[in-house]
Structure formats: C-alpha cells, structure tokens
Design an enzyme around this catalytic site. Structure first.
Site, PDB file in Angstrom:
ATOM      1  CE  LYS A   1     -26.512 -20.202 -17.669  1.00  0.00           C
ATOM      2  NZ  LYS A   1     -26.548 -18.880 -18.208  1.00  0.00           N
TER       3      LYS A   1
ATOM      4  CD  GLN B   1     -26.876 -10.076 -26.745  1.00  0.00           C
ATOM      5  OE1 GLN B   1     -26.182 -10.005 -27.734  1.00  0.00           O
ATOM      6  NE2 GLN B   1     -26.802 -11.097 -25.904  1.00  0.00           N
TER       7      GLN B   1
ATOM      8  CG  HIS C   1     -18.246 -17.726 -15.962  1.00  0.00           C
ATOM      9  ND1 HIS C   1     -18.361 -18.829 -16.781  1.00  0.00           N
ATOM     10  CD2 HIS C   1     -19.310 -16.944 -16.263  1.00  0.00           C
ATOM     11  CE1 HIS C   1     -19.452 -18.722 -17.514  1.00  0.00           C
ATOM     12  NE2 HIS C   1     -20.049 -17.577 -17.230  1.00  0.00           N
TER      13      HIS C   1
ATOM     14  N   GLY D   1     -21.700 -21.981 -25.826  1.00  0.00           N
ATOM     15  CA  GLY D   1     -22.030 -22.863 -24.703  1.00  0.00           C
ATOM     16  C   GLY D   1     -23.449 -23.417 -24.771  1.00  0.00           C
TER      17      GLY D   1
ATOM     18  CB  SER E   1     -24.579 -17.308 -15.263  1.00  0.00           C
ATOM     19  OG  SER E   1     -25.079 -16.061 -15.683  1.00  0.00           O
TER      20      SER E   1
ATOM     21  CG  HIS F   1     -17.130 -16.800 -20.498  1.00  0.00           C
ATOM     22  ND1 HIS F   1     -17.423 -16.216 -19.297  1.00  0.00           N
ATOM     23  CD2 HIS F   1     -18.176 -16.506 -21.318  1.00  0.00           C
ATOM     24  CE1 HIS F   1     -18.584 -15.586 -19.385  1.00  0.00           C
ATOM     25  NE2 HIS F   1     -19.065 -15.753 -20.591  1.00  0.00           N
TER      26      HIS F   1
HETATM   27  P1  AMP Z   1     -22.013 -14.642 -22.435  1.00  0.00           P
HETATM   28  O1  AMP Z   1     -20.779 -13.881 -22.078  1.00  0.00           O
HETATM   29  O2  AMP Z   1     -22.906 -14.928 -21.279  1.00  0.00           O
HETATM   30  O3  AMP Z   1     -22.716 -14.058 -23.613  1.00  0.00           O
HETATM   31  O4  AMP Z   1     -21.526 -16.070 -22.897  1.00  0.00           O
HETATM   32  C1  AMP Z   1     -20.553 -16.217 -23.903  1.00  0.00           C
HETATM   33  C2  AMP Z   1     -20.486 -17.667 -24.302  1.00  0.00           C
HETATM   34  O5  AMP Z   1     -20.134 -18.460 -23.164  1.00  0.00           O
HETATM   35  C3  AMP Z   1     -21.838 -18.203 -24.808  1.00  0.00           C
HETATM   36  O6  AMP Z   1     -21.600 -19.077 -25.895  1.00  0.00           O
HETATM   37  C4  AMP Z   1     -22.353 -18.935 -23.598  1.00  0.00           C
HETATM   38  O7  AMP Z   1     -23.247 -19.977 -23.933  1.00  0.00           O
HETATM   39  C5  AMP Z   1     -21.077 -19.494 -23.004  1.00  0.00           C
HETATM   40  N1  AMP Z   1     -21.275 -19.818 -21.594  1.00  0.00           N
HETATM   41  C6  AMP Z   1     -21.874 -19.041 -20.647  1.00  0.00           C
HETATM   42  N2  AMP Z   1     -21.948 -19.705 -19.479  1.00  0.00           N
HETATM   43  C7  AMP Z   1     -21.394 -20.924 -19.697  1.00  0.00           C
HETATM   44  C8  AMP Z   1     -21.182 -22.078 -18.876  1.00  0.00           C
HETATM   45  N3  AMP Z   1     -21.557 -22.106 -17.600  1.00  0.00           N
HETATM   46  N4  AMP Z   1     -20.592 -23.154 -19.437  1.00  0.00           N
HETATM   47  C9  AMP Z   1     -20.211 -23.149 -20.738  1.00  0.00           C
HETATM   48  N5  AMP Z   1     -20.381 -22.092 -21.561  1.00  0.00           N
HETATM   49  C10 AMP Z   1     -20.959 -20.997 -21.052  1.00  0.00           C
END
Ligand code: AMP
Length: 281
Positions: A151, A61, A34, A149, A187, A37
């Site tokens: 987040k 995880q 999204h 992030g 998310s 990312h």
């Molecule tokens: P994930 O695919 O959920 O493991 O996230 C991959 C990376 O994207 C991680 O470093 C997250 O913290 C970051 N991320 C996820 N959601 C957001 C968001 N809404 N804003 C900024 N970074 C994000």
C-alpha cells in the site's frame, strides 16, 4: 499479548535467548488497525516465532499538522484486534520515549531521487521522518524480518535503502495490499471519508486496474496510458488529483519501455482526505 511502553523493558524481553532464538517478526504501524495491518501480523506469525507490532503515530513524518491532529486513535480496539490476531508483543511508546533528545534528526540519510519524487514531492519531510523512526524502531526491536505493506510502495522501497545504507540486519517482506470489496485500498484514513467521498474513492483503484489492463493488453505507449489515467481522474468533480504516474518499480523514474518492471501510483484528495494507492503493472 505483552504490552511494553518502555524501550528497556521491551529489549529485556526480546533479547532473552528463549525469545530471541525463536526469530522476531516486526510490524510497525500507526494504529487505527484494519485487516491490512492484520494480514501483516498473520504473515509474521507464519514466518517467525515471535511477532512484535508497534503503534506509534510519529510526529516527525507529518508535514501537515492537521493530518497529525486528525489521525484516528482507536487504541482499545487495536489492542483487542491484536490479541485476536495472535500478536505476541505490542510496543506502545510515547513521543518522549522515542525522542528523548528532541525531534530533530542529527544524522539524516540522503535517499536521493527515490525519496524526492511522488510522495516526496507532495509531502516534503515525510520520508525523512519516516526513515528516522523506522531506523529507531529497527535498532530497538532488532527483528529478523520486517513486514511492510505494498500500500505504501514508495515507503517500503525507501526502507530497503535504509536497511542497506545503515547495514541493518533485517529482511524486508512486502505484503500485498488488502482492499475493500469494491477495490478501495484499506487505510486508517478511510474512516474520515464521508459517504460521497467514499463512493468516489473507488475511482483510484479502478483507474489503476484499467492502466494495468491497458499495459498488458494494448500497444499504447506507457506515457499515454499514464496520461489517460491522470486525465480521467482529473475530470471527476470531487477528486483533487496530486499524481497518477507509471514508474520503474525499483528506481521510480518514469517508465518508458514495455520490458521494465513498472508500478502505477496515485495520490488524490477526496472530501479533504488524502488517499494513495498503487499496483504493479
Ligand atoms: P500505517 O499504520 O498506515 O503506517 O501502516 C502500517 C503498515 O501497514 C505499513 O507497512 C503499511 O504499508 C501497511 N498497510 C497499510 N494499509 C495496508 C493495506 N491496505 N494492505 C496491506 N498493508 C497495509
């Protein structure tokens, strides 16, 4: 954009002097991409000559098997989004490629309290698995800069410890949380929210914002503000609150003084979907 599925091919490409000297920026993800990312990809492109994104849904995880099974997979769309965002390299390994000797971590690190509290308490084993795969990825990609992030605030804090403890040579840069118009943190799991849950989900960021405002503008004790936030969320039917806490932003110990840097963090299940969010306050 180049796509590599094998470590040796990715490394051969990244280690070539013509590529390596441009500076490598790395954005690890689990896919279902999204704008959040993509904002990290954009930061990497600004800061580094070569941007590598990985998509790998890491089995170690997930403490909840059904969460792992239900994790959205939108790979064809992800690849298009990465191409449009100007990402240079996508690393797309299989579980076998990442864990040729099985899923067990032979040398787990002990991060102590920072990994035991909050998400650590509610998702046992989650951070051990996350640190295991992030270390593997960092040793494979060897990025100059790693973009993560806010987040996942606790996650990036633990990765900072990981980098220090393992003496990995990378600089972690924390990107701001991207939000929907109404404030919901973007998310990959948001696609699983039905209309009623989606409507309720805004309460998380609203309550964080209210806490932030109260901390800045009132004389209430930090503790009382955290308690009020938790009570508010608990009182809403349909929100199954796991925690709403205000913590020291470095140690994650309960924040008590007005002076220390703080972060408010929340986790809740809404319509069967587990959501987290946080704000520096
Ligand atoms: P994930 O695919 O959920 O493991 O996230 C991959 C990376 O994207 C991680 O470093 C997250 O913290 C970051 N991320 C996820 N959601 C957001 C968001 N809404 N804003 C900024 N970074 C994000």
């Amino acid at each position: 954009m180049l796509i590599f599925k094998q470590i040796k091919d990715l490394q051969r490409y990244l280690q070539a002097p013509a590529v390596k000297t441009r500076g490598i920026g790395f954005v690890p993800t689990m896919g279902a991409l999204h704008q959040g990312h993509l904002s990290l990809i954009a930061q990497s492109r600004k800061g580094c000559g070569v941007t590598v994104c990985s998509i790998f849904v890491n089995p170690t995880q997930f403490n909840d098997k059904s969460d792992f099974d239900k994790y959205p997979n939108t790979i064809a769309r992800d690849i298009e989004m990465l191409i449009d965002a100007g990402c240079d390299v996508l690393f797309l390994p299989t579980v076998k490629e990442m864990y040729p000797d099985g899923l067990e971590d032979k040398k787990p690190l002990n991060f102590g309290y920072v990994a035991e509290t909050l998400e650590g308490e509610h998702r046992p084993g989650h951070f051990a698995g996350m640190a295991q795969v992030v270390e593997k990825l960092l040793r494979i990609v060897k990025p100059n800069k790693l973009y993560m992030g806010q987040k996942d605030y606790q996650q990036q804090l633990i990765v900072r410890h990981l980098i220090r403890k393992r003496r990995l040579h990378t600089e972690l840069i924390m990107g701001a949380t991207l939000r929907e118009k109404d404030g919901l943190a973007m998310s990959s799991r948001n696609v699983r929210l039905d209309a009623a849950a989606r409507a309720l989900s805004v309460e998380l960021s609203k309550t964080l914002k209210a806490a932030k405002r109260e901390i800045r503008n009132t004389k209430y004790e930090v503790n009382a503000i955290a308690k009020r936030g938790a009570e508010h969320l608990k009182s809403i039917p349909g929100i199954d609150l796991e925690y709403f806490e205000i913590r020291n932003s470095e140690t994650l110990k309960p924040a008590t003084t007005r002076k220390e840097k703080k972060v408010a963090l929340v986790a809740a299940k809404i319509g069967g979907v587990r959501l987290i969010d946080n704000m520096l306050v």
